[in-house]
Design a protein around this motif. Structure first.
Motif, PDB file in Angstrom:
ATOM      1  N   ILE A   1       9.180  12.352 -46.940  1.00 57.89           N
ATOM      2  CA  ILE A   1      10.209  11.690 -46.006  1.00 57.89           C
ATOM      3  C   ILE A   1      10.383  12.080 -44.713  1.00 57.89           C
ATOM      4  O   ILE A   1       9.979  12.940 -44.228  1.00 57.89           O
ATOM      5  CB  ILE A   1      11.568  12.092 -47.042  1.00 57.89           C
ATOM      6  N   ILE A   2      11.266  11.278 -43.981  1.00 57.89           N
ATOM      7  CA  ILE A   2      11.708  11.535 -42.558  1.00 57.89           C
ATOM      8  C   ILE A   2      12.839  10.826 -42.526  1.00 57.89           C
ATOM      9  O   ILE A   2      13.542  10.135 -43.383  1.00 57.89           O
ATOM     10  CB  ILE A   2      10.620  10.884 -41.718  1.00 57.89           C
ATOM     11  N   VAL A   3      13.658  11.534 -41.659  1.00 55.81           N
ATOM     12  CA  VAL A   3      15.027  11.074 -41.435  1.00 55.81           C
ATOM     13  C   VAL A   3      15.343  10.242 -40.137  1.00 55.81           C
ATOM     14  O   VAL A   3      14.913  10.734 -39.251  1.00 55.81           O
ATOM     15  CB  VAL A   3      16.236  12.003 -41.674  1.00 55.81           C
ATOM     16  N   GLU A   4      15.836   9.019 -40.181  1.00 56.55           N
ATOM     17  CA  GLU A   4      16.341   8.558 -39.000  1.00 56.55           C
ATOM     18  C   GLU A   4      17.932   8.393 -38.697  1.00 56.55           C
ATOM     19  O   GLU A   4      18.580   7.954 -39.876  1.00 56.55           O
ATOM     20  CB  GLU A   4      15.802   7.052 -38.939  1.00 56.55           C
ATOM     21  N   THR A   5      18.194   8.788 -37.786  1.00 56.63           N
ATOM     22  CA  THR A   5      19.681   8.687 -37.455  1.00 56.63           C
ATOM     23  C   THR A   5      19.812   7.558 -36.447  1.00 56.63           C
ATOM     24  O   THR A   5      19.621   7.466 -35.448  1.00 56.63           O
ATOM     25  CB  THR A   5      20.180  10.097 -36.768  1.00 56.63           C
ATOM     26  N   GLU A   6      20.791   6.577 -37.195  1.00 58.70           N
ATOM     27  CA  GLU A   6      20.739   5.177 -36.325  1.00 58.70           C
ATOM     28  C   GLU A   6      21.917   5.282 -35.472  1.00 58.70           C
ATOM     29  O   GLU A   6      21.833   4.739 -34.515  1.00 58.70           O
ATOM     30  CB  GLU A   6      20.862   4.022 -37.400  1.00 58.70           C
ATOM     31  N   LYS A   7      22.986   6.222 -35.668  1.00 64.80           N
ATOM     32  CA  LYS A   7      24.234   5.718 -35.025  1.00 64.80           C
ATOM     33  C   LYS A   7      24.958   7.091 -35.058  1.00 64.80           C
ATOM     34  O   LYS A   7      25.239   7.658 -36.023  1.00 64.80           O
ATOM     35  CB  LYS A   7      24.951   4.648 -35.506  1.00 64.80           C
ATOM     36  N   ILE A   8      25.519   7.515 -34.100  1.00 65.72           N
ATOM     37  CA  ILE A   8      26.519   8.602 -33.819  1.00 65.72           C
ATOM     38  C   ILE A   8      27.547   8.029 -32.804  1.00 65.72           C
ATOM     39  O   ILE A   8      27.456   7.794 -32.017  1.00 65.72           O
ATOM     40  CB  ILE A   8      25.997   9.666 -33.036  1.00 65.72           C
ATOM     41  N   GLU A   9      28.862   7.720 -33.552  1.00 67.54           N
ATOM     42  CA  GLU A   9      29.937   7.540 -32.700  1.00 67.54           C
ATOM     43  C   GLU A   9      31.126   8.511 -32.848  1.00 67.54           C
ATOM     44  O   GLU A   9      31.536   8.813 -33.886  1.00 67.54           O
ATOM     45  CB  GLU A   9      30.564   6.305 -33.260  1.00 67.54           C
TER      46      GLU A   9
END
Ligand code: GDP
Ligand code: K
Ligand code: MG
Length: 296
Positions: free
Chosen positions: A212-220
């Motif tokens: 697995i790998i994790v992608e963070t798409e959005k931080i608001e």
């Protein structure tokens, strides 16, 4: 330049699972590097910054030195080697029950070629008898010119202050390179991804965490005390997706809750976390995903 101020780089190297990332967190008093009982949890060099009254130490926590077979693991070992180039001090971290295998021999050969001051740091002293700790020191000491041999417990914090004190003595004079409230150079999105990946490493068994790998798409920032985060756990096969989600979504829910708790404690605000699972076949060989992990 302030003549009294010292600044320098310290690389933490050693075999997988000896406690390198735990030691970095103990030194900083804050979690910037994820840890787990599994080898190869750390995939990239992670910089942690310790700023004192008259010094700044830039630590580099590295992936464990191992006999790498595939691309991602080879890149991980290369990261560990790269960390040595600018280091003023290198900690070779070992644990008392470690044996002098071919991988450690080859790491020591690489260390011999550097000009850095080397410390032999024997970790996990909380779990071993005093004699075992002495044995470990005697086993590794003749292999390399170590300036200091220091037993520590990264988990309990034993001797960590002493380690910092001895390290500062070896640093060159120089101005600070980072603001004093900066504790890591990891981009925020990568940091968030890592905190989530940590929970996958801690919760799931066998091979899946390595796929697995994790992608963070959005931080608001929604307001002063609420942060919205959207992220995806990326797997390479459908069958793995099922394992990550678990029966009735239970596994994903637990991963999500545990990630949220550790992110809240890091950022000091409430977090609303939306976590998805995506299948991307062969992400391990795609540059854009390796870059996402901070490799390259
Ligand atoms: P790394 O792969 O070298 O970065 O190792 P980690 O920091 O991820 O730690 C590997 C495992 O060793 C984790 O389960 C840690 O909790 C454990 N560990 C690390 N330091 C200590 C220590 O001082 N004492 C004990 N008993 N366990 C430790
Ligand atoms: K580990
Ligand atoms: Mg690590």
């Amino acid at each position: 330049m302030n003549k009294q101020h010292k600044t320098g780089f310290v690389a933490i190297v050693g075999r997988p699972n000896v406690g390198k990332s735990t030691l970095l967190n103990a030194i900083l008093g804050e979690k910037v590097a994820i840890t787990s009982a599994k080898p190869q949890t750390t995939r990239t060099n992670i910089q942690g910054i310790l700023t004192g009254e008259n010094y700044q130490i830039i630590y580099i926590d590295t992936p464990g030195y191992h006999n790498a077979k595939d691309t991602i693991n080879k890149m991980m070992v290369q990261q560990a080697k790269d960390s040595l180039d600018n280091a003023h001090v290198i900690y070779l971290l070992v644990q008392p029950d470690e044996f002098m295998g071919p991988e450690l021999e080859s790491l020591i050969k690489v260390l011999e070629k550097t000009d850095a001051v080397k410390f032999l740091v024997v970790n996990k002293v909380d779990g071993f008898k005093r004699e075992q700790v002495y044995d470990a020191a005697n086993k590794f000491f003749p292999k390399l010119q170590f300036k200091h041999v220091l037993p520590v417990s990264a988990l309990k914090g034993n001797n960590v202050d002493k380690l910092i004190e001895l390290t500062v003595e070896e640093l060159p004079e120089g101005d600070a390179l980072f603001e004093d409230d900066e504790i890591t150079t990891q981009p925020e999105k990568l940091l968030v991804s890592e905190f989530i990946r940590e929970q996958v490493f801690r919760r799931l068994k066998d091979e899946v965490p390595y796929q697995i790998i994790v992608e963070t798409e959005k931080i608001e920032d929604r307001n002063d005390d609420l942060m919205y985060i959207a992220a995806s756990i990326i797997v390479s096969r459908d069958s793995q997706k099922g394992i990550v989600i678990g029966k009735g979504g239970r596994e994903l829910k637990e991963i999500s809750t545990a990630s949220r708790v550790s992110l809240e404690s890091f950022f000091g605000v409430k977090i609303y976390l939306e976590l998805y699972v995506k299948v991307i076949e062969g992400w391990q060989t795609k540059d854009e995903y390796l870059r996402l992990q901070g490799l390259y």
